[in-house]
Design a protein around this motif. Structure first.
Motif, PDB file in Angstrom:
ATOM      1  N   PRO A  24       0.822  -1.231   0.000  1.00  0.00           N
ATOM      2  CA  PRO A  24       0.000   0.000   0.000  1.00  0.00           C
ATOM      3  C   PRO A  24       0.847   1.269   0.000  1.00  0.00           C
ATOM      4  N   LEU A  25       1.942   1.269   0.761  1.00  0.00           N
ATOM      5  CA  LEU A  25       2.819   2.430   0.797  1.00  0.00           C
ATOM      6  C   LEU A  25       3.487   2.658  -0.562  1.00  0.00           C
ATOM      7  N   ILE A  26       3.921   1.571  -1.197  1.00  0.00           N
ATOM      8  CA  ILE A  26       4.551   1.674  -2.527  1.00  0.00           C
ATOM      9  C   ILE A  26       3.546   2.227  -3.533  1.00  0.00           C
ATOM     10  N   ASN A  27       2.308   1.766  -3.454  1.00  0.00           N
ATOM     11  CA  ASN A  27       1.277   2.248  -4.378  1.00  0.00           C
ATOM     12  C   ASN A  27       1.003   3.742  -4.188  1.00  0.00           C
ATOM     13  N   VAL A  28       1.006   4.192  -2.936  1.00  0.00           N
ATOM     14  CA  VAL A  28       0.794   5.620  -2.666  1.00  0.00           C
ATOM     15  C   VAL A  28       1.932   6.452  -3.244  1.00  0.00           C
ATOM     16  N   LEU A  29       3.174   6.006  -3.027  1.00  0.00           N
ATOM     17  CA  LEU A  29       4.321   6.739  -3.556  1.00  0.00           C
ATOM     18  C   LEU A  29       4.300   6.775  -5.086  1.00  0.00           C
ATOM     19  N   GLU A  30       3.842   5.678  -5.695  1.00  0.00           N
ATOM     20  CA  GLU A  30       3.840   5.603  -7.155  1.00  0.00           C
ATOM     21  C   GLU A  30       2.675   6.387  -7.759  1.00  0.00           C
ATOM     22  N   ASN A  31       1.476   6.215  -7.201  1.00  0.00           N
ATOM     23  CA  ASN A  31       0.286   6.805  -7.818  1.00  0.00           C
ATOM     24  C   ASN A  31       0.045   8.257  -7.414  1.00  0.00           C
ATOM     25  N   LYS A  32       0.281   8.576  -6.155  1.00  0.00           N
ATOM     26  CA  LYS A  32      -0.016   9.922  -5.676  1.00  0.00           C
ATOM     27  C   LYS A  32       1.158  10.880  -5.870  1.00  0.00           C
ATOM     28  N   PHE A  33       2.363  10.400  -5.587  1.00  0.00           N
ATOM     29  CA  PHE A  33       3.539  11.270  -5.671  1.00  0.00           C
ATOM     30  C   PHE A  33       4.366  11.014  -6.933  1.00  0.00           C
ATOM     31  N   HIS A  34       3.929  10.047  -7.751  1.00  0.00           N
ATOM     32  CA  HIS A  34       4.553   9.763  -9.048  1.00  0.00           C
ATOM     33  C   HIS A  34       6.052   9.424  -8.915  1.00  0.00           C
ATOM     34  N   VAL A  35       6.363   8.667  -7.871  1.00  0.00           N
ATOM     35  CA  VAL A  35       7.738   8.198  -7.671  1.00  0.00           C
ATOM     36  C   VAL A  35       7.890   6.861  -8.377  1.00  0.00           C
ATOM     37  N   ARG A  37       8.483   3.185  -9.268  1.00  0.00           N
ATOM     38  CA  ARG A  37       8.200   2.069  -8.363  1.00  0.00           C
ATOM     39  C   ARG A  37       9.483   1.457  -7.796  1.00  0.00           C
ATOM     40  N   ILE A  38      10.479   1.267  -8.629  1.00  0.00           N
ATOM     41  CA  ILE A  38      11.734   0.664  -8.157  1.00  0.00           C
ATOM     42  C   ILE A  38      12.411   1.584  -7.139  1.00  0.00           C
ATOM     43  N   ILE A  39      12.376   2.896  -7.403  1.00  0.00           N
ATOM     44  CA  ILE A  39      12.956   3.846  -6.456  1.00  0.00           C
ATOM     45  C   ILE A  39      12.184   3.811  -5.128  1.00  0.00           C
ATOM     46  N   SER A  40      10.863   3.710  -5.210  1.00  0.00           N
ATOM     47  CA  SER A  40      10.044   3.633  -3.995  1.00  0.00           C
ATOM     48  C   SER A  40      10.390   2.388  -3.181  1.00  0.00           C
ATOM     49  N   ILE A  41      10.506   1.260  -3.872  1.00  0.00           N
ATOM     50  CA  ILE A  41      10.832   0.008  -3.179  1.00  0.00           C
ATOM     51  C   ILE A  41      12.204   0.107  -2.527  1.00  0.00           C
ATOM     52  N   THR A  42      13.170   0.658  -3.258  1.00  0.00           N
ATOM     53  CA  THR A  42      14.519   0.803  -2.708  1.00  0.00           C
ATOM     54  C   THR A  42      14.511   1.707  -1.484  1.00  0.00           C
ATOM     55  N   PHE A  43      13.777   2.809  -1.564  1.00  0.00           N
ATOM     56  CA  PHE A  43      13.695   3.742  -0.434  1.00  0.00           C
ATOM     57  C   PHE A  43      13.089   3.064   0.799  1.00  0.00           C
ATOM     58  N   VAL A  44      12.000   2.329   0.607  1.00  0.00           N
ATOM     59  CA  VAL A  44      11.346   1.634   1.732  1.00  0.00           C
ATOM     60  C   VAL A  44      12.272   0.574   2.318  1.00  0.00           C
ATOM     61  N   PHE A  45      12.977  -0.161   1.465  1.00  0.00           N
ATOM     62  CA  PHE A  45      13.924  -1.167   1.948  1.00  0.00           C
ATOM     63  C   PHE A  45      15.020  -0.517   2.805  1.00  0.00           C
ATOM     64  N   ILE A  46      15.516   0.631   2.378  1.00  0.00           N
ATOM     65  CA  ILE A  46      16.558   1.329   3.144  1.00  0.00           C
ATOM     66  C   ILE A  46      16.034   1.747   4.518  1.00  0.00           C
ATOM     67  N   ILE A  47      14.798   2.254   4.547  1.00  0.00           N
ATOM     68  CA  ILE A  47      14.183   2.650   5.819  1.00  0.00           C
ATOM     69  C   ILE A  47      14.041   1.442   6.746  1.00  0.00           C
ATOM     70  N   ILE A  48      13.563   0.323   6.198  1.00  0.00           N
ATOM     71  CA  ILE A  48      13.388  -0.886   7.007  1.00  0.00           C
ATOM     72  C   ILE A  48      14.732  -1.375   7.527  1.00  0.00           C
ATOM     73  N   LEU A  49      15.746  -1.360   6.676  1.00  0.00           N
ATOM     74  CA  LEU A  49      17.089  -1.781   7.093  1.00  0.00           C
ATOM     75  C   LEU A  49      17.611  -0.882   8.205  1.00  0.00           C
TER      76      LEU A  49
END
Length: 356
Positions: A24-35, A37-49
């Motif tokens: 859901p977070l990836i979808n929000v970053l992609e659809n609402k903020f037009h980020v 998808r791969i960059i969004s996933i990488t960013f979320v992975f970095i935050i989780i790490l």
């Protein structure tokens, strides 16, 4: 086959749970903020790490110290509880009850000691097995992120890859069914984990307020056990009561008060808001599913039984509605009532025959 599933399923299940939490977070970053998808996933992975590193560096040592202290003092707590119960039943009128309690406690203690006598030598003599288990855990933790990455990256392709093998006239229905199953799983997983988190917070805060020892570890245990429907929080109450009995009788009452408040808030506020009745299952059906799944697969069955049953329910309901639409056994009124239901596979020719 069982061995193959035993190797492949744990990382897939872990990745699936994380997928429904993160997607859901990836979808929000992609659809609402037009980020991208791969960059969004990488960013979320970095935050989780980063959060995991912070947890290892700060939170885990504190939890470990509480766990070590609890394990060290647990025999003392247990013996104190036994002595308190024996004093409580010292009245001659309760002699029979006391005798039964002593016999039960002796039996449990001997069984525990016997089990430990058998387990400890086996543990020492099976270091290779322990190493194997640790290796499997490491492999799961290392493999799940890669599976998760491609699940998130190719989110929409999985559904398309399944639908393309279906006949044209059922593609839409199969697609709707997959979407319904995915939505049901997403609601259940995110809902249960969110409720478990708030249960852990409520127990932790409640225990801090009343001065209960090991508040953090007891809160975490309560949150984890809450993933077991109906009985999870009650199971988490047992160690807290044992510790409270060692401190003071008044602490037992305070722990019970925290439990009552937590259950009231959880059942009246948190669960209805977060989870609701997403599974659309009657309470009696839920209990029966839990009994059967627990009897067949133990703890894993209790946790996974409800979502698996929900998936089977969706599949069976759609197939049954398809059968009704293509059968001459049902009246026109019954078919009209089903028109508002989710779309099922239809045979165009036979449908026309029925509606004629």
């Amino acid at each position: 086959m069982g061995q193959i599933l035993g190797i492949t399923m744990p990382p897939v299940i872990l990745a699936l749970v994380l997928y429904y939490l993160i997607n859901p977070l990836i979808n929000v970053l992609e659809n609402k903020f037009h980020v991208n998808r791969i960059i969004s996933i990488t960013f979320v992975f970095i935050i989780i790490l980063a959060l995991l590193i912070w947890g290892v560096m700060s939170l885990i040592p504190f939890v470990q110290s509480q766990v070590d202290s609890l394990i060290k003092n647990w025999p003392q707590y247990w013996n104190s509880l036994n002595n308190s119960l024996q004093d409580m039943f010292s009245d001659p009128k309760l002699h029979l009850v006391k005798k039964r309690l002593v016999e039960t406690n002796t039996s449990v203690t001997k069984s525990f000691e016997k089990s430990m006598d058998q387990i400890l030598p086996q543990t020492m003599n099976n270091i290779s097995s322990a190493v194997s288990v640790l290796t499997n855990v490491i492999v799961i933790l290392m493999t799940a992120p890669f599976i998760l990455f491609f699940m998130l990256k190719d989110d929409k392709k999985f559904k398309e890859s399944i639908i393309k093998f279906m006949p044209d006239r059922v593609k839409k229905s199969v697609g709707d069914m997959i979407s319904e199953i995915s939505q049901s799983l997403s609601s259940y997983i995110t809902g249960q984990l969110t409720v478990a988190f708030w249960v852990a917070v409520m127990f932790f805060v409640g225990y801090l307020i009343i001065g209960q020892r090991y508040a953090l570890i007891l809160g975490i245990v309560a949150g984890v056990l809450n993933l077991i429907p109906y009985i999870g929080s009650t199971l988490a109450l047992i160690p807290s009561l044992v510790i409270a009995a060692f401190i003071a009788p008044s602490m037992v009452l305070k722990v019970l008060l925290v439990f009552v408040i937590e259950q009231t808030v959880e059942t009246r506020v948190i669960s209805p808001i977060i989870v609701g009745n997403k599974m659309q299952m009657h309470p009696v059906t839920t209990i029966l599913v839990l009994l059967i799944s627990a009897g067949m697969y133990g703890l894993v069955g209790m946790i996974a039984g409800i979502p698996i049953f929900a998936i089977l329910k969706i599949i069976c309901a759609r197939f049954f509605n398809w059968f009704k639409r293509n059968s001459t056994w049902y009246s026109e009124e019954e078919l009209i009532e089903d028109r508002e239901e989710p779309a099922e596979p239809e045979d165009t020719d036979s449908s026309k025959k029925v509606h004629k």
